[in-house]
Every structure is written in structure tokens, then in C-alpha cells.
Design a protein around this motif. Structure first.
Motif, PDB file in Angstrom:
ATOM      1  N   ALA B  56      45.369  49.242  36.513  1.00 37.35           N
ATOM      2  CA  ALA B  56      43.943  49.559  36.379  1.00 37.35           C
ATOM      3  C   ALA B  56      43.113  48.452  37.023  1.00 37.35           C
ATOM      4  CB  ALA B  56      43.580  49.722  34.900  1.00 37.35           C
ATOM      5  N   SER B  58      44.190  46.454  39.421  1.00 34.16           N
ATOM      6  CA  SER B  58      44.407  46.599  40.875  1.00 34.16           C
ATOM      7  C   SER B  58      43.439  47.632  41.452  1.00 34.16           C
ATOM      8  CB  SER B  58      45.830  47.076  41.185  1.00 34.16           C
ATOM      9  OG  SER B  58      46.782  46.179  40.722  1.00 34.16           O
ATOM     10  N   ALA B  59      43.301  48.755  40.767  1.00 30.23           N
ATOM     11  CA  ALA B  59      42.418  49.823  41.245  1.00 30.23           C
ATOM     12  C   ALA B  59      40.979  49.327  41.335  1.00 30.23           C
ATOM     13  CB  ALA B  59      42.511  51.041  40.324  1.00 30.23           C
ATOM     14  N   ASP B  62      40.724  46.849  44.259  1.00 30.79           N
ATOM     15  CA  ASP B  62      40.793  47.574  45.531  1.00 30.79           C
ATOM     16  C   ASP B  62      39.443  48.236  45.837  1.00 30.79           C
ATOM     17  OD1 ASP B  62      42.604  48.825  47.708  1.00 30.79           O
ATOM     18  OD2 ASP B  62      41.649  50.569  46.805  1.00 30.79           O
ATOM     19  N   THR B  63      38.851  48.824  44.799  1.00 29.06           N
ATOM     20  CA  THR B  63      37.557  49.498  44.985  1.00 29.06           C
ATOM     21  C   THR B  63      36.461  48.499  45.346  1.00 29.06           C
ATOM     22  OG1 THR B  63      38.252  51.087  43.305  1.00 29.06           O
ATOM     23  CG2 THR B  63      35.932  51.124  43.922  1.00 29.06           C
ATOM     24  N   THR B  81      42.343  50.590  52.830  1.00 26.22           N
ATOM     25  CA  THR B  81      43.119  49.383  52.584  1.00 26.22           C
ATOM     26  C   THR B  81      44.356  49.358  53.474  1.00 26.22           C
ATOM     27  OG1 THR B  81      42.521  49.760  50.281  1.00 26.22           O
ATOM     28  CG2 THR B  81      43.993  47.915  50.725  1.00 26.22           C
ATOM     29  N   ASP B  83      46.409  46.210  53.357  1.00 24.68           N
ATOM     30  CA  ASP B  83      47.249  45.598  52.335  1.00 24.68           C
ATOM     31  C   ASP B  83      46.384  44.818  51.369  1.00 24.68           C
ATOM     32  OD1 ASP B  83      47.198  42.684  52.771  1.00 24.68           O
ATOM     33  OD2 ASP B  83      48.120  43.176  54.681  1.00 24.68           O
ATOM     34  N   LEU B  84      46.931  44.634  50.178  1.00 25.75           N
ATOM     35  CA  LEU B  84      46.199  43.910  49.140  1.00 25.75           C
ATOM     36  C   LEU B  84      47.216  43.172  48.299  1.00 25.75           C
ATOM     37  CD1 LEU B  84      43.410  43.471  47.747  1.00 25.75           C
ATOM     38  CD2 LEU B  84      43.923  45.461  46.336  1.00 25.75           C
ATOM     39  N   ARG B  85      47.031  41.861  48.191  1.00 23.77           N
ATOM     40  CA  ARG B  85      47.912  41.073  47.331  1.00 23.77           C
ATOM     41  C   ARG B  85      47.106  40.594  46.138  1.00 23.77           C
ATOM     42  NH1 ARG B  85      51.897  36.206  47.552  1.00 23.77           N
ATOM     43  NH2 ARG B  85      51.326  35.251  45.575  1.00 23.77           N
ATOM     44  N   ILE B  86      47.643  40.813  44.956  1.00 26.25           N
ATOM     45  CA  ILE B  86      46.937  40.398  43.748  1.00 26.25           C
ATOM     46  C   ILE B  86      47.817  39.475  42.920  1.00 26.25           C
ATOM     47  CG2 ILE B  86      45.886  41.190  41.586  1.00 26.25           C
ATOM     48  CD1 ILE B  86      45.059  43.719  43.048  1.00 26.25           C
TER      49      ILE B  86
END
Lengths: 164, 141
Positions: B56, B58-59, B62-63, B81, B83-86
Motif C-alpha cells: 500500500a 509502495s502504491a 509510486d503515485t 514508471t 523502475d522504483l526502488r523503495i
């Protein structure tokens, strides 16, 4: 020498299904996403049935990147937890109906690559535990839709394992 | 707030998945965006503690990152997107709203670079931080 006869297949299956259901039910967010898990022996496939609330870009329309990331993360964490409890479950040391159940690993880092836009269709994911240590584990996960050979997203994750 | 920023906010606010997670775009500026997501028991990852699921968060991140790209002065027509690193630094405190602040700090002709931070009520200790790259579709010349 006497050998213990093999357990009836129904007993084995129902124990595995109960353990998996318990694991999945332990994460309310999986229910919110609407994800399910299909099991063949020890192999799990995560399924995300399409739902309009998963849309991010209504113009294309495409799945929301966040929904895709969450689906991959859920697939990775369940695979890791499932494969971690497999031996104890097979040996009958885990009771799926018990009050306490092994804790889930915690996500440390999660890296998603988006390879193509997610279509308004069902999505599938399979995860592989690359390394499982006492404290840390590394998992790769890949998601696809119509064609298994054409993944639309992949992710790599590191998890902190629960205290034994 | 310029017409363009208002439009970017309205677009991000209207995404079905963002709405189903209860996200609210609280701030948009040139190349940055802030989005909140209220605590919701349906989004719990661990019922024993009530902590929200990483997915949740991450979402949300990302938004917010996508929103920051749409708010960039280069006025992108669309973004997605790459890529996305969290990194998850600590569990979010149950019951508290999560706020994601994203900054699109650099763009090329085709790619946007974003940094994003998620906090709960204690803003001095982030819950998660991320870096991402996004596609950038330029408006037709």
C-alpha cells in the motif's frame, strides 16, 4: 524393517491447503487487492484477477504501477513464508488451526522494474527465493499476463526473516 | 497555482486505484507533489501489529512520484514508471495517515528522475524512501 505407510493424498493436500490459506488470510491487504494463490505441490502462482479499481491510467487503460508493485510484493512475501514453513508443515509440526502461526518476513528493500504496461486482464506472478539466510532473504519475482514469456513487471526484494 | 498544476492534480486524483486506496493530492508545485493516504484496516499487512502492508505504501509512493513528474515544468503529456526502488526503514505507526512527498529532480528528453519520501505523523523519521525513473512523453510540438 517396517516403514511408515505414506499418508493418504487427501490428508497431505488438505494440510497444505490449510497452511496456505492461513498464511494468505494473515495479510488483509491481499484480500483488499483481490489476489489469490494457486498451488501445485510446493509451487505457488499468485493470481490478480482484473478489477476496475486496479486501473491507474484510464486513458490506455493500464494497471496502476502501485497495484502491480503491491501484487509482486505480496507474491514474494508469501512465497518466502510458504517455502520457509514447508519442512515443518510436511513433518506435521505446524498446526494451521493453532492460535499462533509463524510471523511473516518484513520487507527491507523492494525494487520493481516495469517492462510493459499492465493490461486490463488477470495477472500472474511467481517468486523464487534466491537466498534464504537466518536473518536476511533475497527474492526475485516476475509477473505476466497473457504470455508467460512476456513479463510485464519484475522485482527484487530483500526481507528480514522473523525471529525463530 | 497554475492551470497546468491544477490539471496534473486533478488527473492524479482521479486514478481509480488511487481513489480505492483513499489517496488525496494535498499539494502540487513545480516538479513536486504531496499525496496522503489515510490509515485503513483493509490495508494491514500484519494483523498482530496493525501495521500497513508495504504494498500500500509502495502504491502511494509510486503515485506521488508520477504526480511529481506530471508537475514538472516541462509539462509532460504522460508518464509511466520504469523502475522504483523503495527502502522500508521502519513500520508505519498504526492509525496514522501516511504522507508521500515526491520531487522530480531531473528530466531528459525521455526520462524523468524522482526521489520520494513517506512519513507518518512523526515527520522527522521517514517510514520509507525511494528513487525511481519514469518515462516522459513530451506534448506534441
Amino acid at each position: 524393517m517396517t516403514r511408515k505407510p505414506p499418508e493418504p493424498v487427501e490428508v497431505v493436500k488438505s494440510r497444505r491447503e490449510a497452511a496456505l490459506a492461513r498464511l494468505v488470510a494473515g495479510v488483509p491487504y491481499i484480500g483488499f487487492l483481490g489476489a489469490r494463490f494457486d498451488r501445485r505441490g510446493d509451487e505457488l502462482t499468485a493470481i490478480l484477477p482484473f478489477h476496475p479499481s486496479l486501473i491507474g491510467n484510464p486513458a490506455i487503460p493500464a494497471l496502476h504501477g502501485g497495484a502491480t508493485a503491491a501484487f509482486l510484493e505480496v507474491a514474494a512475501i508469501i512465497e518466502l513464508a510458504w517455502s520457509s514453513l514447508w519442512q515443518d508443515m510436511e513433518a506435521g509440526r505446524i498446526d494451521p488451526a493453532a492460535e499462533t502461526f509463524p510471523a511473516l518476513p518484513k520487507t527491507i528493500t523492494f525494487t520493481v522494474d516495469y517492462l510493459r504496461s499492465g493490461l486490463p486482464r488477470d495477472a500472474y506472478a511467481r517468486a523464487t527465493v534466491t537466498r534464504r539466510g537466518r536473518r536476511y532473504a533475497t527474492v526475485q519475482v516476475e509477473a505476466w499476463q497473457d504470455n508467460r514469456a512476456k513479463p510485464f513487471a519484475q522485482a527484487a526484494a530483500h526481507f528480514l526473516m522473523p525471529e525463530p | 497555482m497554475t492551470e497546468r498544476l491544477i490539471q496534473a492534480r486533478d488527473v492524479m486524483q482521479s486514478l481509480p486505484h488511487a481513489q480505492s486506496l483513499g489517496m488525496i493530492v494535498t499539494e502540487t508545485a513545480e516538479g513536486s507533489a504531496t499525496i496522503t493516504m489515510p490509515y485503513d484496516t483493509r490495508l494491514i499487512g500484519d494483523p498482530a501489529t496493525g501495521v500497513l502492508h508495504g504494498g500500500a505504501i509502495s502504491a502511494l509512493m509510486d503515485t506521488a512520484s508520477g504526480a511529481a513528474v506530471m508537475c514538472h515544468p516541462s509539462a509532460p503529456a504522460a508518464t509511466a514508471t520504469l523502475d522504483l526502488r523503495i527502502d522500508y526503514m521502519r513500520p508505519a505507526t498504526p492509525g496514522q495517515t501516511i504522507t508521500a512527498r515526491a520531487v522530480c529532480h531531473h528530466v531528459t528528453r525521455t526520462v524523468a528522475f524522482v526521489r520520494v519520501t513517506a512519513t507518518d505523523a512523526d515527520e522527522s523519521r521517514p517510514v520509507a524512501m525511494g528513487t525511481g525513473t519514469f518515462t516522459l512523453e513530451r506534448p506534441p510540438a
